[in-house]
Design a protein around this motif. Structure first.
Motif, PDB file in Angstrom:
ATOM      1  N   TYR A   1      84.909  53.996  31.231  1.00 16.96           N
ATOM      2  CA  TYR A   1      86.212  53.904  30.581  1.00 16.96           C
ATOM      3  C   TYR A   1      86.126  54.357  29.123  1.00 16.96           C
ATOM      4  O   TYR A   1      87.052  55.009  28.611  1.00 16.96           O
ATOM      5  N   SER A   2      85.029  54.029  28.443  1.00 17.62           N
ATOM      6  CA  SER A   2      84.867  54.459  27.055  1.00 17.62           C
ATOM      7  C   SER A   2      84.754  55.977  26.971  1.00 17.62           C
ATOM      8  O   SER A   2      85.305  56.602  26.043  1.00 17.62           O
ATOM      9  N   ARG A   3      84.058  56.576  27.913  1.00 17.60           N
ATOM     10  CA  ARG A   3      83.940  58.043  27.930  1.00 17.60           C
ATOM     11  C   ARG A   3      85.308  58.674  28.169  1.00 17.60           C
ATOM     12  O   ARG A   3      85.647  59.702  27.561  1.00 17.60           O
ATOM     13  N   PHE A   4      86.102  58.069  29.052  1.00 16.21           N
ATOM     14  CA  PHE A   4      87.459  58.570  29.277  1.00 16.21           C
ATOM     15  C   PHE A   4      88.305  58.415  28.017  1.00 16.21           C
ATOM     16  O   PHE A   4      89.017  59.344  27.618  1.00 16.21           O
ATOM     17  N   PHE A   5      88.238  57.251  27.389  1.00 14.69           N
ATOM     18  CA  PHE A   5      89.050  57.005  26.209  1.00 14.69           C
ATOM     19  C   PHE A   5      88.692  57.961  25.078  1.00 14.69           C
ATOM     20  O   PHE A   5      89.564  58.420  24.333  1.00 14.69           O
ATOM     21  N   ALA A   6      87.395  58.246  24.921  1.00 19.58           N
ATOM     22  CA  ALA A   6      86.991  59.179  23.878  1.00 19.58           C
ATOM     23  C   ALA A   6      87.624  60.553  24.107  1.00 19.58           C
ATOM     24  O   ALA A   6      88.093  61.208  23.163  1.00 19.58           O
TER      25      ALA A   6
ATOM     26  N   SER B   1      92.012  62.529  36.534  1.00 21.74           N
ATOM     27  CA  SER B   1      92.252  63.905  36.096  1.00 21.74           C
ATOM     28  C   SER B   1      91.061  64.465  35.335  1.00 21.74           C
ATOM     29  O   SER B   1      90.953  65.677  35.149  1.00 21.74           O
ATOM     30  N   MET B   2      90.174  63.588  34.869  1.00 17.26           N
ATOM     31  CA  MET B   2      88.991  64.026  34.137  1.00 17.26           C
ATOM     32  C   MET B   2      87.720  63.784  34.928  1.00 17.26           C
ATOM     33  O   MET B   2      86.614  63.861  34.381  1.00 17.26           O
ATOM     34  N   ALA B   3      87.858  63.482  36.231  1.00 14.48           N
ATOM     35  CA  ALA B   3      86.690  63.109  37.036  1.00 14.48           C
ATOM     36  C   ALA B   3      85.611  64.187  37.008  1.00 14.48           C
ATOM     37  O   ALA B   3      84.423  63.882  36.844  1.00 14.48           O
ATOM     38  N   GLY B   4      85.991  65.438  37.175  1.00 16.49           N
ATOM     39  CA  GLY B   4      85.012  66.513  37.207  1.00 16.49           C
ATOM     40  C   GLY B   4      84.256  66.635  35.900  1.00 16.49           C
ATOM     41  O   GLY B   4      83.028  66.777  35.879  1.00 16.49           O
TER      42      GLY B   4
ATOM     43  N   SER C   1      83.154  64.173  19.813  1.00 20.81           N
ATOM     44  CA  SER C   1      83.103  62.776  20.256  1.00 20.81           C
ATOM     45  C   SER C   1      83.666  62.560  21.650  1.00 20.81           C
ATOM     46  O   SER C   1      83.903  61.419  22.053  1.00 20.81           O
ATOM     47  N   ARG C   2      83.882  63.635  22.400  1.00 19.50           N
ATOM     48  CA  ARG C   2      84.319  63.444  23.784  1.00 19.50           C
ATOM     49  C   ARG C   2      83.254  62.685  24.580  1.00 19.50           C
ATOM     50  O   ARG C   2      83.569  62.032  25.563  1.00 19.50           O
ATOM     51  N   GLU C   3      82.018  62.795  24.147  1.00 17.21           N
ATOM     52  CA  GLU C   3      80.955  61.899  24.610  1.00 17.21           C
ATOM     53  C   GLU C   3      80.598  61.036  23.405  1.00 17.21           C
ATOM     54  O   GLU C   3      79.916  61.490  22.494  1.00 17.21           O
ATOM     55  N   PRO C   4      81.027  59.775  23.380  1.00 15.73           N
ATOM     56  CA  PRO C   4      80.943  59.003  22.133  1.00 15.73           C
ATOM     57  C   PRO C   4      79.582  58.397  21.819  1.00 15.73           C
ATOM     58  O   PRO C   4      79.330  58.042  20.666  1.00 15.73           O
ATOM     59  N   PHE C   5      78.689  58.264  22.820  1.00 15.85           N
ATOM     60  CA  PHE C   5      77.420  57.577  22.609  1.00 15.85           C
ATOM     61  C   PHE C   5      76.267  58.556  22.816  1.00 15.85           C
ATOM     62  O   PHE C   5      75.954  58.923  23.948  1.00 15.85           O
ATOM     63  N   ASP C   6      75.627  58.964  21.729  1.00 17.97           N
ATOM     64  CA  ASP C   6      74.547  59.940  21.842  1.00 17.97           C
ATOM     65  C   ASP C   6      73.337  59.378  22.576  1.00 17.97           C
ATOM     66  O   ASP C   6      72.673  60.084  23.336  1.00 17.97           O
ATOM     67  N   ALA C   7      73.024  58.116  22.323  1.00 17.75           N
ATOM     68  CA  ALA C   7      71.872  57.483  22.977  1.00 17.75           C
ATOM     69  C   ALA C   7      72.284  56.096  23.439  1.00 17.75           C
ATOM     70  O   ALA C   7      73.049  55.405  22.772  1.00 17.75           O
TER      71      ALA C   7
END
Length: 872
Positions: free
Chosen positions: A554-559, A196-199, A572-578
């Motif tokens: 999976y971590s990006r989805f979980f965030a 559901s969040m693929a796009g 934090s929907r994108e949890p890792f800046d670098a």
């Protein structure tokens, strides 16, 4: 201390750090935060040099950021659930919990001597009830938010062990442990609705500028957005209530080359046919054996069964296509049905050649327009081809142009619809294993599936059978299924007898949110808003490229799910800046052969000069990834015992760029140790000079470098410039993950200090600066040098030195002198020297005077900062 004693130094400074609590992270709104995180390890029992490299890299960044004024969070935990612990219990008769926590204690004991700047007060293991209880709370919130689903799915089923197997556990179609023929069985499973969040997951990759391009591309391909045609083939005669077969295709332009329509063995029509046709049932059963991945079905033998049914071609009702059941069609992508176009798909071509189905060319190559024989013609979508059979009358056009025309026609005529789909499938999280996080739902005969109440969390795993009798892991299947005192419970909704869900969660779930838990690891909720808002995002994430797809995706989805459910802020929907993906540590493999010619592997410490202790010559295989099975592992504990942690840290950072593999060699470790010993002696010699009254150096002076200015004498000026250039270049190296380049600059700096004839005071400042520059890489030695050279407090707390811009700019430039186009000499002149003065100075160079031989030059050309050309 008369010599460099790493053991003595490292024990002393680790105690000092521990006593001071210097690495304990606490929220401080007055300081900028920096969150550095390495992918946490699985507690297998021993760390290896790969761990040392990974965590040393993170430690360099953490220590550097702390010295630049940041409030650093650098935590550690353990990815502790999973099959290895359960398998160990099966093999030894022990318990997964005992095995896991014993390994954690062992590995923690191996890691602490490395001197990592970790806040150990935040440590947790994912098998801690306090952790997985909050994971269960997250699951319930995601269930309520509509991000969790329960549906049927085809899985790998081991009929002997009576458990679902991961694709990696299916070897040649058999269960890896039981050896039984694996079945593809349809079971009711729990899923996270990641599709559901693929796009969004795909589009957001463009904003991850500080991620490796190859990782973003791998995720892009995995998510796999495509636009195609959703259409139906009408059955010539209805069968078992079916009158059509729905198909999704990304190449509708090849419709005129269709040879058959294929359906999955798990397609509803295939199941309906097998209910009254034993031959179909037998074929489907055979086809369901084997792996469920695309790779498994692509590489396996292509099998098909002609159902005898036909469908009408949508562009010509008189054109009938046979319907086949094929084992290479997966039910969980698209519609579980395809149309085969063998001329332009190798899999379809192999299938059609095997079963004698027609092969119809839809287009031909412009360069070599010959019909397809045994190799399908599959051009890129943007390559122009010669169309030989297209309903729209295309002549020369690209595949993409033909796709667009086909979709437009289908929509205009009402027999198909353009649809965007993703390759990404929902994340099946059910595992029929004991050693995992229990799924917190209850099955009630009256109420159906009922979420557990949050006040009843955590739903803990039972340690024994309930009567003190140990769980017998040798019995096939999931122990939770046969544990009545744990399985049988009261329904949270109606209170009647019910049964707990006995599936546990995929261990990828455990590692998909641990980064957020570190912000408040003892909280009674998954996160604490104030802490998450302060510490998130992870500023620098470090780990292996093998986790580029699933873990990171999976971590990006979980965030995102945690943002939807209120546990993480929107930022934090994108949890890792670098993100940085480090290379592996490799080593030669040493092997001999047994009497049957099979390889026998030997540990590096058992081999000297290519021979074993008994004189047997070993076969040396070039450097390969360290592997316990090949015994080409180097135990960090042995290295630390022999050389010290700083030597191990220095070597893994210095030998190659961190994104590349590094080969561990005994010679390299010895060389690193000799260098550190040399640095220690240089500092000790300077300290001895001070103690002997040589030089005017105030031990408490912290502004030493500020006092050292240019113009005192040329020798001091030279070392001062070298010192500030070293600060500048090492800083740039650390900030860019160029640790090997930073270390190379330190080598140069050490040589310069040792050779310098500057005053003791200037040397003192240079050596104290060296201690600061080496502190992130060799923190113990740096603390020792800092102290014996009069540094106040801990060097780990000292502000990072700042280069003086005036010191790092060269006031002179060296220009080559060419005479009639050939380089004959060079000259050093001030950068701002006028051209006329440069010309005059060049004509006074001995080589020029000799070449002129008393004559005047025909022309002198001065290119400022570049070159001087003298034409004779």
């Amino acid at each position: 201390m008369s010599r460099y004693s790493a053991a003595e130094i490292e024990e002393k400074w680790q105690k000092a750090w521990n006593d001071s609590g210097i690495f304990k992270a606490e929220r401080d709104e007055s300081r900028p935060k920096y969150y550095v995180l390495e992918m946490f390890p699985y507690p297998s029992g021993r760390i290896h040099m790969g761990h040392v490299r990974n965590y040393t890299m993170g430690d360099v960044i953490a220590r550097y950021k702390s010295s630049t004024g940041h409030n650093v969070l650098h935590p550690m935990g353990w990815d502790a659930f999973g099959m290895p612990a359960e398998n160990a219990a099966m093999a030894t008769g022990g318990h997964p919990k005992d095995w896991t926590y014993a390994n954690i204690a062992e590995m923690r004991g191996q890691m602490k001597p490395l001197g990592l700047s970790i806040d150990w007060s935040r440590e947790f293991a994912t098998c801690d009830p306090e952790y997985y209880g909050q994971q269960q709370a997250l699951f319930l919130d995601m269930l309520e938010a509509g991000l969790v689903d329960r549906k049927n799915a085809v899985v790998n089923w081991d009929p002997v062990d009576m458990t679902v197997l991961a694709n990696e556990q299916v070897i040649d179609g058999k269960g890896w442990r039981s050896g039984a023929e694996v079945e593809r069985r349809e079971l009711t499973q729990w899923f996270f609705k990641i599709s559901s969040m693929a796009g969004e997951l795909l589009d957001a990759l463009d904003g991850l500028d500080n991620w490796p391009a190859k990782v973003r591309l791998m995720q892009e391909n995995w998510i796999g957005r495509s636009r195609g045609l959703q259409m139906a083939f009408d059955l010539t005669e209805a069968q078992d209530g079916f009158d059509k077969i729905e198909v999704y295709t990304t190449r509708p332009d090849t419709l005129m080359g269709a040879s058959f329509v294929g359906i999955s063995p798990n397609h509803p029509l295939a199941k309906a046919l097998e209910a009254h046709d034993p031959k179909v049932a037998a074929f489907n059963a055979e086809a369901r054996r084997g792996g469920t991945t695309e790779e498994a079905v692509e590489t396996g033998e292509k099998l098909g069964y002609d159902t005898g049914l036909t469908v009408d071609h949508p562009l010509d009702p008189n054109w009938k296509l046979p319907v086949w059941i094929a084992n290479f069609i997966l039910m969980d992508y698209g519609t579980g049905a395809i149309f085969g176009c063998p001329a332009h798909d190798q899999r379809d071509l192999d299938f059609c050649r095997k079963y004698g189905l027609p092969v119809v060319d839809t287009f031909l190559s412009l360069k070599d327009p010959k019909p397809v024989e045994n190799e399908a013609f599959v051009p890129a979508k943007d390559e122009k081809v010669k169309w030989v059979n297209h309903f729209a009358g295309l002549d020369e056009a690209t595949g993409q142009e033909a796709i667009d025309v086909t979709i437009d026609k289908a929509e205009a005529e009402g027999w198909g619809e353009g649809v965007t789909k993703f390759r990404l499938r929902d994340w099946g999280l059910s595992r029929q294993r004991y050693w995992g996080c229990p799924i917190p739902v209850v099955h009630c005969a009256d109420c159906g599936v009922v979420p557990e109440k949050k006040e009843n969390l955590p739903v803990q795993l039972p340690y024994d059978e309930g009567d003190g009798k140990p769980i017998d892991f040798s019995i096939p299947g999931n122990p939770l299924d046969r544990h009545p005192t744990w399985r049988d419970c009261a329904c949270p909704a109606c209170g009647k007898p019910a049964k707990r869900e006995t599936d546990t969660m995929d261990t990828f779930v455990d590692s998909s949110w641990y980064f957020a838990r570190f912000t408040a690891p003892r909280a009674t909720t998954p996160t604490v808003a104030e802490d998450a808002d302060y510490w998130m995002n992870v500023d620098q994430y470090i780990g292996g490229i093998e986790h580029a797809i699933l873990h990171l995706l999976y971590s990006r989805f979980f965030a995102r799910a945690m943002n939807v459910t209120g546990h993480l802020p929107t930022k934090s929907r994108e949890p890792f800046d670098a993100l940085f993906t480090q290379g592996m540590v490799t080593h030669e493999i040493y092997q001999t052969r047994d009497e049957k010619g099979r390889p026998v592997y030997h540990l590096p410490e058992d081999v000297t000069d290519g021979k074993l202790a008994d004189g047997t010559t070993v076969e040396i295989i070039p450097s390969a990834k360290m592997s316990k099975s090949k015994k080409n592992v180097v135990d960090p504990v042995n290295i630390i015992s022999q050389f010290g942690a700083d030597t191990a840290r220095w070597f893994v950072l210095s030998d190659s760029p961190p994104e590349r593999d590094v080969e561990w060699t005994a010679a390299g470790a010895e060389a690193a140790h000799k260098f550190l010993s040399r640095v220690w002696r240089m500092a000790r010699d300077l300290a001895d000079q001070r103690d002997a009254g040589v030089g005017e150096i105030d031990k408490s002076l912290q502004d030493l470098m500020d006092e050292l200015q240019l113009g005192q004498n040329p020798l001091d000026d030279e070392l001062l410039r070298t010192t500030h250039k070293a600060i500048d270049e090492v800083t740039k190296g650390v900030e860019s993950f160029g640790f090997n380049a930073a270390i190379a600059r330190i080598y140069t700096f050490v040589n310069a200090i040792q050779k310098s004839q500057a005053s003791a005071k200037t040397k003192w400042g240079a050596m104290r600066t060296l201690a600061q520059l080496m502190s992130p890489m060799t923190p113990h030695l740096a603390e020792e040098i800092w102290t014996i050279l009069g540094g106040e407090g801990l060097v780990a707390r000292a502000p990072w030195p700042t280069p003086d811009s005036a010191m790092i700019q060269d006031n002179t430039v060296t220009l080559p002198i060419q005479i009639n186009g050939k380089r004959r000499a060079e000259i050093s002149v001030p950068v701002e020297m006028p051209k006329a003065e440069v010309e005059k100075a060049a004509l006074e160079v001995e080589a020029v005077i000799k070449a002129l031989d008393g004559a005047a030059p025909k022309k002198v050309i001065v290119v400022p900062g570049r070159i001087v050309n003298v034409v004779i």
